[in-house]
Design a protein around this motif. Structure first.
Motif, short mmCIF file in Angstrom:
data_model
loop_
_atom_site.label_atom_id
_atom_site.label_comp_id
_atom_site.label_asym_id
_atom_site.label_seq_id
_atom_site.Cartn_x
_atom_site.Cartn_y
_atom_site.Cartn_z
N LEU A 1 40.98 50.69 37.20
CA LEU A 1 40.77 49.87 38.39
C LEU A 1 41.98 48.97 38.57
O LEU A 1 42.26 48.11 37.74
N GLY A 2 42.71 49.18 39.67
CA GLY A 2 43.84 48.33 39.99
C GLY A 2 43.38 47.15 40.82
O GLY A 2 42.69 47.31 41.82
N VAL A 3 43.76 45.95 40.39
CA VAL A 3 43.31 44.72 41.05
C VAL A 3 44.53 44.01 41.65
O VAL A 3 45.54 43.81 40.98
N GLY A 4 44.41 43.62 42.91
CA GLY A 4 45.52 42.94 43.57
C GLY A 4 45.67 41.51 43.12
O GLY A 4 44.67 40.80 42.93
N GLU A 5 46.91 41.07 42.95
CA GLU A 5 47.16 39.70 42.51
C GLU A 5 46.54 38.65 43.43
O GLU A 5 46.06 37.62 42.96
N PRO A 6 46.49 38.88 44.76
CA PRO A 6 45.94 37.84 45.64
C PRO A 6 44.42 37.74 45.63
O PRO A 6 43.87 36.84 46.27
N LEU A 7 43.72 38.65 44.93
CA LEU A 7 42.26 38.65 44.98
C LEU A 7 41.72 37.30 44.51
O LEU A 7 42.05 36.82 43.42
N ALA A 8 40.90 36.68 45.34
CA ALA A 8 40.39 35.33 45.05
C ALA A 8 39.54 35.33 43.79
O ALA A 8 38.87 36.33 43.48
N PRO A 9 39.52 34.22 43.05
CA PRO A 9 38.75 34.17 41.81
C PRO A 9 37.29 34.58 41.98
O PRO A 9 36.75 35.33 41.15
N GLU A 10 36.64 34.12 43.04
CA GLU A 10 35.23 34.46 43.21
C GLU A 10 35.03 35.95 43.44
O GLU A 10 34.02 36.53 43.02
N ARG A 11 36.01 36.60 44.09
CA ARG A 11 35.93 38.04 44.29
C ARG A 11 36.13 38.77 42.96
O ARG A 11 35.46 39.77 42.68
N CYS A 12 37.07 38.28 42.17
CA CYS A 12 37.30 38.88 40.85
C CYS A 12 36.03 38.81 40.01
O CYS A 12 35.63 39.79 39.38
N VAL A 13 35.43 37.64 39.99
CA VAL A 13 34.21 37.44 39.19
C VAL A 13 33.10 38.35 39.70
O VAL A 13 32.35 38.94 38.91
N ALA A 14 32.99 38.50 41.01
CA ALA A 14 31.95 39.37 41.58
C ALA A 14 32.16 40.83 41.16
O ALA A 14 31.20 41.54 40.83
N VAL A 15 33.41 41.28 41.18
CA VAL A 15 33.72 42.63 40.72
C VAL A 15 33.31 42.78 39.25
O VAL A 15 32.71 43.79 38.85
N GLY A 16 33.62 41.78 38.45
CA GLY A 16 33.25 41.82 37.04
C GLY A 16 31.75 41.85 36.83
O GLY A 16 31.24 42.59 35.97
N GLY B 1 26.88 44.64 35.12
CA GLY B 1 25.51 44.98 35.46
C GLY B 1 25.20 46.46 35.34
O GLY B 1 24.05 46.88 35.59
N ARG B 2 26.18 47.27 34.97
CA ARG B 2 25.92 48.70 34.82
C ARG B 2 24.95 48.95 33.68
O ARG B 2 24.93 48.23 32.68
N ALA B 3 24.18 50.02 33.80
CA ALA B 3 23.21 50.34 32.77
C ALA B 3 23.88 50.88 31.51
O ALA B 3 23.39 50.67 30.40
N GLU B 4 25.00 51.57 31.67
CA GLU B 4 25.67 52.16 30.52
C GLU B 4 26.42 51.10 29.72
O GLU B 4 26.68 50.00 30.19
N ARG B 5 26.77 51.45 28.50
CA ARG B 5 27.54 50.56 27.64
C ARG B 5 29.01 50.68 28.04
O ARG B 5 29.62 51.74 27.87
N VAL B 6 29.56 49.61 28.57
CA VAL B 6 30.92 49.62 29.09
C VAL B 6 31.83 48.77 28.21
O VAL B 6 31.46 47.66 27.80
N ALA B 7 32.99 49.31 27.90
CA ALA B 7 34.05 48.52 27.25
C ALA B 7 35.17 48.35 28.26
O ALA B 7 35.42 49.23 29.10
N LEU B 8 35.86 47.23 28.20
CA LEU B 8 36.96 46.93 29.12
C LEU B 8 38.28 46.83 28.35
O LEU B 8 38.34 46.18 27.30
#
Length: 237
Positions: A117-132, A137-144
């Motif tokens: 997932l490529g994230v743009g530098e200008p993405l606002a903090p609240e948008r970043c947190v929402a993406v996270g 919230g995914r059902a599967e076990r996710v590692a980042l």
């Protein structure tokens, strides 16, 4: 749900072929990245998601098998994200995800499917947190695997020249990443990060959103500023 995270810097200089004669200078950083990826493997995830800074053309999802290269840095070296064929991918990985793909190939990652997932530098903090939060919230076990650099203004010869605010910013970033301090990461000042050329701000805040409620502990594995750029490696589990 988020089960583990690794935070790594993303300079193409991590790749020895790119660094050439300076390759030994980042050997400790490479070793720390290997250790961080080991933490991801030990978490037995169902999926590994790589998050990294990207320019306009590299933002958004990148499927397993997507390809990247370091030809833009004078090296005839190609990489691939995971083991898939990339499907109908029509664009190259952004440099941050290409470095991540190189790290995964270097360590022989085969523990879970991979996507980027490529994230743009200008993405606002609240948008970043929402993406996270959506990731967490995914059902599967996710590692980042979270790619990004701290400030590029630590010395007179740094890419962004010397900025007296850079050391304090990097110190707080290192503390927050080492302590898995979700609140502190969410509170990072996006404007200051931009002025200090800290490419990791948005990816770190995606991590902070994904880690809400996950109760992960952190460990700081590496923190230095070679070439006047802050590089941090941390592992959360």
């Amino acid at each position: 749900m988020l089960v583990a995270a690794a935070v790594c810097p993303c300079p193409p200089l991590l790749v020895p072929e790119v660094a050439a004669g300076a390759a030994l200078e980042l050997e400790a950083a490479r070793a720390a990245c290997t250790d961080a990826l080991g933490v991801l493997a030990a978490s037995r995830p169902d999926r590994l998601l790589i998050v990294g800074p990207a320019g306009q053309g590299g933002r958004g999802p990148h499927p397993e098998g997507a390809r990247g290269s370091f030809r833009g840095f004078g090296v005839d070296l190609d990489v691939r994200l995971g083991t898939g064929d990339g499907g109908a991918a029509e664009r190259d990985l952004p440099p941050s995800l290409a470095v991540a793909a190189w790290l995964l190939e270097r360590t022989g990652w085969s523990h879970a499917p991979v996507e980027g997932l490529g994230v743009g530098e200008p993405l606002a903090p609240e948008r970043c947190v929402a993406v996270g939060r959506e990731i967490g919230g995914r059902a599967e076990r996710v590692a980042l695997l979270v790619m990004g650099d701290a400030s590029a203004c630590r010395t007179l010869k740094a890419p962004g020249y010397l900025d007296e605010r850079a050391a304090g910013f990097d110190e707080e970033v290192g503390r927050a990443l080492g302590a898995a301090d979700v609140v502190a990461l969410q509170a990072l000042d996006a404007e200051l990060a931009y002025e200090l050329k800290a490419s990791g701000r948005a990816p770190w805040q995606v991590l902070a959103g994904a880690a809400e409620g996950a109760d992960l502990g952190g460990a700081l594995l590496y923190e230095e500023a070679p070439y006047g750029v802050g590089y941090v490696v941390a592992a959360w589990s």
